[in-house]
Design a protein around this motif. Structure first.
Motif, PDB file in Angstrom:
ATOM      1  N   UNK A   8       0.914  -1.541  -0.127  1.00 32.31           N
ATOM      2  CA  UNK A   8       0.057  -0.569   0.062  1.00 32.31           C
ATOM      3  C   UNK A   8       1.441   1.372   0.118  1.00 32.31           C
ATOM      4  N   UNK A   9       1.665   1.195   0.419  1.00 28.01           N
ATOM      5  CA  UNK A   9       2.772   2.443   0.707  1.00 28.01           C
ATOM      6  C   UNK A   9       3.407   2.705  -1.080  1.00 28.01           C
ATOM      7  N   UNK A  10       3.950   1.423  -0.692  1.00 25.14           N
ATOM      8  CA  UNK A  10       4.772   1.692  -2.107  1.00 25.14           C
ATOM      9  C   UNK A  10       3.868   2.386  -3.667  1.00 25.14           C
ATOM     10  N   UNK A  11       2.812   1.985  -3.339  1.00 22.44           N
ATOM     11  CA  UNK A  11       1.371   1.940  -4.262  1.00 22.44           C
ATOM     12  C   UNK A  11       1.485   3.688  -4.674  1.00 22.44           C
ATOM     13  N   UNK A  34      -0.234  -8.403  -9.398  1.00 22.32           N
ATOM     14  CA  UNK A  34       0.177  -9.515  -8.799  1.00 22.32           C
ATOM     15  C   UNK A  34      -1.009 -10.219  -7.393  1.00 22.32           C
ATOM     16  N   UNK A  35      -0.712 -11.325  -7.600  1.00 27.27           N
ATOM     17  CA  UNK A  35      -1.172 -12.163  -6.542  1.00 27.27           C
ATOM     18  C   UNK A  35      -0.926 -12.407  -5.016  1.00 27.27           C
ATOM     19  N   UNK A  36      -1.486 -12.045  -3.779  1.00 31.21           N
ATOM     20  CA  UNK A  36      -0.205 -13.034  -2.720  1.00 31.21           C
ATOM     21  C   UNK A  36      -0.276 -13.623  -2.586  1.00 31.21           C
ATOM     22  N   UNK A  37       0.452 -14.458  -1.345  1.00 31.51           N
ATOM     23  CA  UNK A  37       0.866 -15.251  -1.016  1.00 31.51           C
ATOM     24  C   UNK A  37       0.269 -15.585   0.690  1.00 31.51           C
ATOM     25  N   UNK A  38      -0.635 -16.487   0.537  1.00 34.22           N
ATOM     26  CA  UNK A  38      -0.573 -16.708   2.264  1.00 34.22           C
ATOM     27  C   UNK A  38      -0.003 -17.534   2.893  1.00 34.22           C
ATOM     28  N   UNK A  39       0.226 -16.970   3.841  1.00 35.31           N
ATOM     29  CA  UNK A  39       1.393 -16.760   5.490  1.00 35.31           C
ATOM     30  C   UNK A  39       0.466 -17.034   6.401  1.00 35.31           C
ATOM     31  N   UNK A  40      -0.497 -18.134   6.787  1.00 33.70           N
ATOM     32  CA  UNK A  40      -1.177 -18.456   8.038  1.00 33.70           C
ATOM     33  C   UNK A  40      -2.152 -17.090   7.809  1.00 33.70           C
ATOM     34  N   UNK A  41      -2.048 -16.549   8.604  1.00 36.84           N
ATOM     35  CA  UNK A  41      -3.581 -15.224   8.239  1.00 36.84           C
ATOM     36  C   UNK A  41      -3.615 -14.479   7.716  1.00 36.84           C
ATOM     37  N   UNK A  42      -1.928 -14.528   7.183  1.00 39.21           N
ATOM     38  CA  UNK A  42      -1.119 -12.516   6.873  1.00 39.21           C
ATOM     39  C   UNK A  42      -1.771 -12.944   4.901  1.00 39.21           C
ATOM     40  N   UNK A  43      -1.183 -11.951   4.631  1.00 38.21           N
ATOM     41  CA  UNK A  43      -1.165 -12.133   3.129  1.00 38.21           C
ATOM     42  C   UNK A  43       0.430 -11.534   2.903  1.00 38.21           C
ATOM     43  N   UNK A  44       0.959 -12.183   1.791  1.00 38.60           N
ATOM     44  CA  UNK A  44       2.506 -10.585   1.249  1.00 38.60           C
ATOM     45  C   UNK A  44       2.411 -10.855  -0.282  1.00 38.60           C
ATOM     46  N   UNK A  45       3.193  -9.945  -0.342  1.00 41.15           N
ATOM     47  CA  UNK A  45       3.524  -9.971  -2.299  1.00 41.15           C
ATOM     48  C   UNK A  45       5.133 -10.263  -2.603  1.00 41.15           C
ATOM     49  N   UNK A  46       5.259 -10.816  -3.075  1.00 43.14           N
ATOM     50  CA  UNK A  46       6.637 -10.806  -3.945  1.00 43.14           C
ATOM     51  C   UNK A  46       7.143  -9.336  -4.393  1.00 43.14           C
ATOM     52  N   UNK A  47       7.627  -9.244  -4.207  1.00 44.73           N
ATOM     53  CA  UNK A  47       8.871  -7.303  -4.466  1.00 44.73           C
ATOM     54  C   UNK A  47       8.666  -7.272  -5.609  1.00 44.73           C
ATOM     55  N   UNK A  48       9.500  -8.373  -6.399  1.00 45.74           N
ATOM     56  CA  UNK A  48       9.660  -7.962  -7.423  1.00 45.74           C
ATOM     57  C   UNK A  48       8.525  -8.114  -8.345  1.00 45.74           C
ATOM     58  N   UNK A  50       4.882  -6.761  -7.387  1.00 46.34           N
ATOM     59  CA  UNK A  50       5.145  -5.491  -7.192  1.00 46.34           C
ATOM     60  C   UNK A  50       5.231  -4.127  -7.870  1.00 46.34           C
ATOM     61  N   UNK A  51       6.775  -4.715  -8.301  1.00 49.99           N
ATOM     62  CA  UNK A  51       7.963  -2.975  -8.453  1.00 49.99           C
ATOM     63  C   UNK A  51       7.156  -3.843 -10.590  1.00 49.99           C
ATOM     64  N   UNK A  52       7.360  -4.713 -11.084  1.00 47.66           N
ATOM     65  CA  UNK A  52       7.004  -4.831 -12.272  1.00 47.66           C
ATOM     66  C   UNK A  52       6.162  -4.685 -12.834  1.00 47.66           C
ATOM     67  N   UNK A  53       5.007  -4.886 -11.306  1.00 51.83           N
ATOM     68  CA  UNK A  53       4.185  -3.661 -11.905  1.00 51.83           C
ATOM     69  C   UNK A  53       3.493  -2.442 -11.884  1.00 51.83           C
ATOM     70  N   UNK A  54       4.442  -1.762 -11.036  1.00 56.66           N
ATOM     71  CA  UNK A  54       4.544  -0.848 -11.086  1.00 56.66           C
ATOM     72  C   UNK A  54       4.969   0.467 -11.915  1.00 56.66           C
ATOM     73  N   UNK A  55       6.533  -1.081 -12.914  1.00 61.53           N
ATOM     74  CA  UNK A  55       6.819  -0.113 -14.323  1.00 61.53           C
ATOM     75  C   UNK A  55       5.558   0.097 -14.892  1.00 61.53           C
TER      76      UNK A  55
END
Length: 68
Positions: A8-11, A34-48, A50-55
């Motif tokens: 959210x902060x990056x975008x 980018x589709x998130x990865x689920x880690x337990x009850x959290x979600x994370x995104x692969x940094x590269x 997100x960067x590719x989406x932004x580019x």
């Protein structure tokens, strides 16, 4: 890996916008987001991914400005 708040902060978007980008039934849905990865009850995104989406957003803006 980036946590939701970091993406959210990056975008510069709100949490509701982020979830709109991910929800296929939303008018804000972006299939290229980018589709998130689920880690337990959290979600994370692969940094590269997100960067590719932004580019991609920057490139789309440049193409649109060239067409004017």
């Amino acid at each position: 890996m980036l946590r939701r708040a970091e993406v959210q902060a990056r975008l510069g978007i709100a949490r509701s916008t982020l979830y709109g980008y991910l929800n296929e039934r939303s008018s804000s849905y972006l299939p290229s987001f980018p589709k998130p990865l689920h880690l337990g009850s959290s979600i994370v995104f692969l940094e590269h991914e997100v960067d590719e989406f932004f580019v991609g957003l920057i490139r789309a803006r440049e193409v649109a400005s060239e067409r004017r």
